[in-house]
Design a protein around this motif. Structure first.
Motif, PDB file in Angstrom:
ATOM      1  N   SER A   1       0.830  -1.198   0.000  1.00  0.00           N
ATOM      2  CA  SER A   1       0.000   0.000   0.000  1.00  0.00           C
ATOM      3  C   SER A   1       0.864   1.247   0.000  1.00  0.00           C
ATOM      4  O   SER A   1       2.041   1.221   0.378  1.00  0.00           O
TER       5      SER A   1
ATOM      6  N   ARG B   1       0.520   3.789   1.933  1.00  0.00           N
ATOM      7  CA  ARG B   1       0.856   4.162   3.316  1.00  0.00           C
ATOM      8  C   ARG B   1       2.116   3.444   3.772  1.00  0.00           C
ATOM      9  O   ARG B   1       3.000   4.039   4.407  1.00  0.00           O
TER      10      ARG B   1
ATOM     11  N   PHE C   1       3.454   6.460   9.489  1.00  0.00           N
ATOM     12  CA  PHE C   1       2.061   6.051   9.326  1.00  0.00           C
ATOM     13  C   PHE C   1       1.120   7.201   9.628  1.00  0.00           C
ATOM     14  O   PHE C   1       0.131   7.427   8.923  1.00  0.00           O
ATOM     15  N   VAL C   2       1.430   7.950  10.689  1.00  0.00           N
ATOM     16  CA  VAL C   2       0.572   9.081  11.041  1.00  0.00           C
ATOM     17  C   VAL C   2       0.587  10.124   9.931  1.00  0.00           C
ATOM     18  O   VAL C   2      -0.462  10.626   9.495  1.00  0.00           O
TER      19      VAL C   2
ATOM     20  N   ALA D   1       1.415   9.641   6.801  1.00  0.00           N
ATOM     21  CA  ALA D   1       0.800   9.092   5.587  1.00  0.00           C
ATOM     22  C   ALA D   1      -0.723   9.159   5.668  1.00  0.00           C
ATOM     23  O   ALA D   1      -1.394   9.512   4.699  1.00  0.00           O
ATOM     24  N   ASN D   2      -1.266   8.819   6.840  1.00  0.00           N
ATOM     25  CA  ASN D   2      -2.723   8.862   6.999  1.00  0.00           C
ATOM     26  C   ASN D   2      -3.252  10.279   6.842  1.00  0.00           C
ATOM     27  O   ASN D   2      -4.275  10.510   6.176  1.00  0.00           O
ATOM     28  N   GLU D   3      -2.548  11.234   7.439  1.00  0.00           N
ATOM     29  CA  GLU D   3      -2.997  12.613   7.336  1.00  0.00           C
ATOM     30  C   GLU D   3      -2.794  13.155   5.930  1.00  0.00           C
ATOM     31  O   GLU D   3      -3.650  13.859   5.387  1.00  0.00           O
TER      32      GLU D   3
ATOM     33  N   LYS E   1      -5.325  11.717   3.191  1.00  0.00           N
ATOM     34  CA  LYS E   1      -6.768  11.899   3.346  1.00  0.00           C
ATOM     35  C   LYS E   1      -7.417  12.499   2.094  1.00  0.00           C
ATOM     36  O   LYS E   1      -8.485  12.037   1.672  1.00  0.00           O
TER      37      LYS E   1
ATOM     38  N   ALA F   1      -7.693   9.690  -0.345  1.00  0.00           N
ATOM     39  CA  ALA F   1      -8.766   8.758   0.035  1.00  0.00           C
ATOM     40  C   ALA F   1     -10.134   9.353  -0.309  1.00  0.00           C
ATOM     41  O   ALA F   1     -11.044   8.646  -0.760  1.00  0.00           O
TER      42      ALA F   1
END
Length: 479
Positions: A26, A28, A189-190, A192-194, A197, A200
């Motif tokens: 992935s 991320r 990871f933090v 990448a998630n932010e 977004k 996504a």
């Protein structure tokens, strides 16, 4: 019997396996591993640099201290009465320089006062000139220094404890670096998630479009790279909506235009079938021949309409462009229209050598359509006038004039639309697609089409196309 060659396990492609692994990972994970790799590299460089800096500083500090101690002892040895109490002086100096073993060879003496220190390089003691020598062993740093009086001081510092401290420091730095790498993975990871977004959100919007089949635009937030990606995606959706709209319009127009000739043809065919069942006695022979002629004309009209629709659909696609001789394209179009002249003459008064990037098939078909219209609407024994001139260094102009009834000024823009037929032409056979196809071909080649009035009141078609003049092969030869 079918033979199959067995595949060996040695033929596996490691590159393909690597690509498969990368493709299954992935985004991320990729960002997290990338950040961890960068942090690990940075931490490694900082750890090595810190360890080397601390180790060098401590070692240099010890060597400077040995040099200072040797200077102090040699200066003390020059004092009057020093050698009378030399052993006491050496003991006192040993108390001052803690952890340092001291040995002194007075000038001209054959034995050593103080500690017994083994020197790996004993040749230095036999020299007479002042100087110093630093010796590193596995457990000690040894400094040998001679002054101008001939006195020699030997100082030895034990490095076992220092090396142990440096080793401990290295382990601590390594642990700190490892913790930093783990922390960077979590932080990756933090981040990448932010950071992902908006991506996504775009993915959910795309999935919603796929599910509902509604090509509505996606709201754009901000002005970053994701916003630019969303704008590009909205441009693609707009192009898809326009393509779908054109396809729907083409199908609707085609159905509408085909309905009338199909209905008439069906009626005439049913009459012919009824006549054949009755032995052909219910309809006079003249009317029967007219009925057969109408069926053939309607079939020809449908064939022309379907051909025009195919041409129009073909122009919706992007063709491969190549260098085209426009003069040659015009000659081919004139040859193809030769059989349709009947009593109408074609006068080509002027042509220039011109080349351009385009599709010669589409250009030829477009010129054939224009010439065919000019011949169809020109009266008998009239002349269709054709002119190919150079407008400027980048544009060529084709002018085709006929002597027909012309097109009203209010309808000159409308005749370029699909299926539109002017009031004066509705009694004549045709699909209303000829000039629409020509306009589409010219527009796709970066040109311009204008409908006007000829000198004798007929129709004038002006086609401007880009390109450049064809240079003669003798132009590049030096005089």
């Amino acid at each position: 019997m079918t033979l199959r060659r067995a595949s060996s396990g040695n033929n596996e492609n490691p590159i393909a396996e690597t690509e498969e692994i990368e493709g299954s990972m992935s985004l991320r994970w990729r960002l997290a591993l990338l950040s961890a790799t960068l942090v690990a590299f940075a931490v490694g460089v900082i750890t090595v640099t810190a360890y080397w800096s601390v180790s060098s500083y401590i070692t240099n500090s010890i060597e400077r201290d040995l040099e200072d101690h040797a200077e102090i002892l040699l200066d003390r040895a020059k004092s009057p009465g020093f050698y009378a109490n030399v052993e006491t002086e050496i003991d006192a100096f040993g108390d001052y320089a803690r952890g340092v073993r001291v040995a002194l060879i007075p000038p001209g003496w054959e034995y050593v006062i103080g500690e017994s220190i083994a020197l790996p390089e004993a040749d230095f003691l036999n020299q007479k000139e002042p100087g110093s020598l630093l010796i590193s062993t596995t457990v000690e740093r040894i400094l040998v220094k001679r002054d101008d009086t001939g006195a020699v001081v030997v100082l030895a510092k034990n490095m076992v404890e220092t090396e142990r401290q440096l080793t401990t420091l290295g382990v601590i730095l390594l642990l700190i670096g490892g913790c930093g790498v783990l922390a960077s993975i979590l932080l990756g990871f933090v981040i990448a998630n932010e950071g992902l977004k908006p991506l996504a959100k775009l993915q959910r919007a795309v999935e919603d479009i796929v599910r509902t089949d509604e090509l509505r635009s996606i709201p754009v937030v901000g002005n970053d790279e994701f916003a630019k990606l969303t704008r590009s995606f909205n441009d693609m959706l707009h192009a898809l909506r326009e393509s779908r709209k054109r396809q729907s319009q083409l199908v609707a127009d085609a159905g509408h235009e085909l309905k009338t000739p199909l209905t008439s043809m069906r009626t005439n065919i049913e009459l012919l079938l009824m006549t054949s069942k009755n032995g052909g006695h219910s309809i006079p022979k003249e009317e029967l021949d007219s009925l057969r002629h109408d069926v053939l004309a309607q079939m020809s009209e449908m064939s022309d309409l379907i051909g025009d629709l195919v041409d129009l659909a073909r122009e919706e696609r992007t063709e491969v462009l190549e260098t085209v001789d426009l003069n040659q394209v015009l000659e081919i179009a004139l040859d193809r229209i030769e059989s349709r002249r009947l009593t109408v003459n074609i006068d080509v008064s002027e042509t220039v050598q011109w080349e351009m990037q385009g599709d010669d098939f589409s250009l030829t078909r477009a010129l054939v359509n224009v010439l065919d219209n000019a011949i169809k609407w020109s009266p008998e024994h009239s002349t269709v006038r054709v002119l190919l001139t150079q407008l400027d260094n980048e544009t060529a102009r084709i002018v085709i004039d006929d002597s027909g009834p012309g097109i009203a000024e209010s309808e000159r823009e409308l005749v370029l639309e699909r299926f539109y037929r002017s009031v004066s032409s509705r009694s004549m056979p045709g699909s209303g697609l000829g000039l629409a196809i020509v306009h589409q071909v010219v527009h796709r080649h970066g040109g311009k089409l204008v409908v006007g009035e000829s000198d004798d009141g007929g129709t004038r078609i002006i086609i401007d196309l880009p390109g450049e003049p064809i240079r003669s092969r003798f132009e590049n030869v030096d005089d």
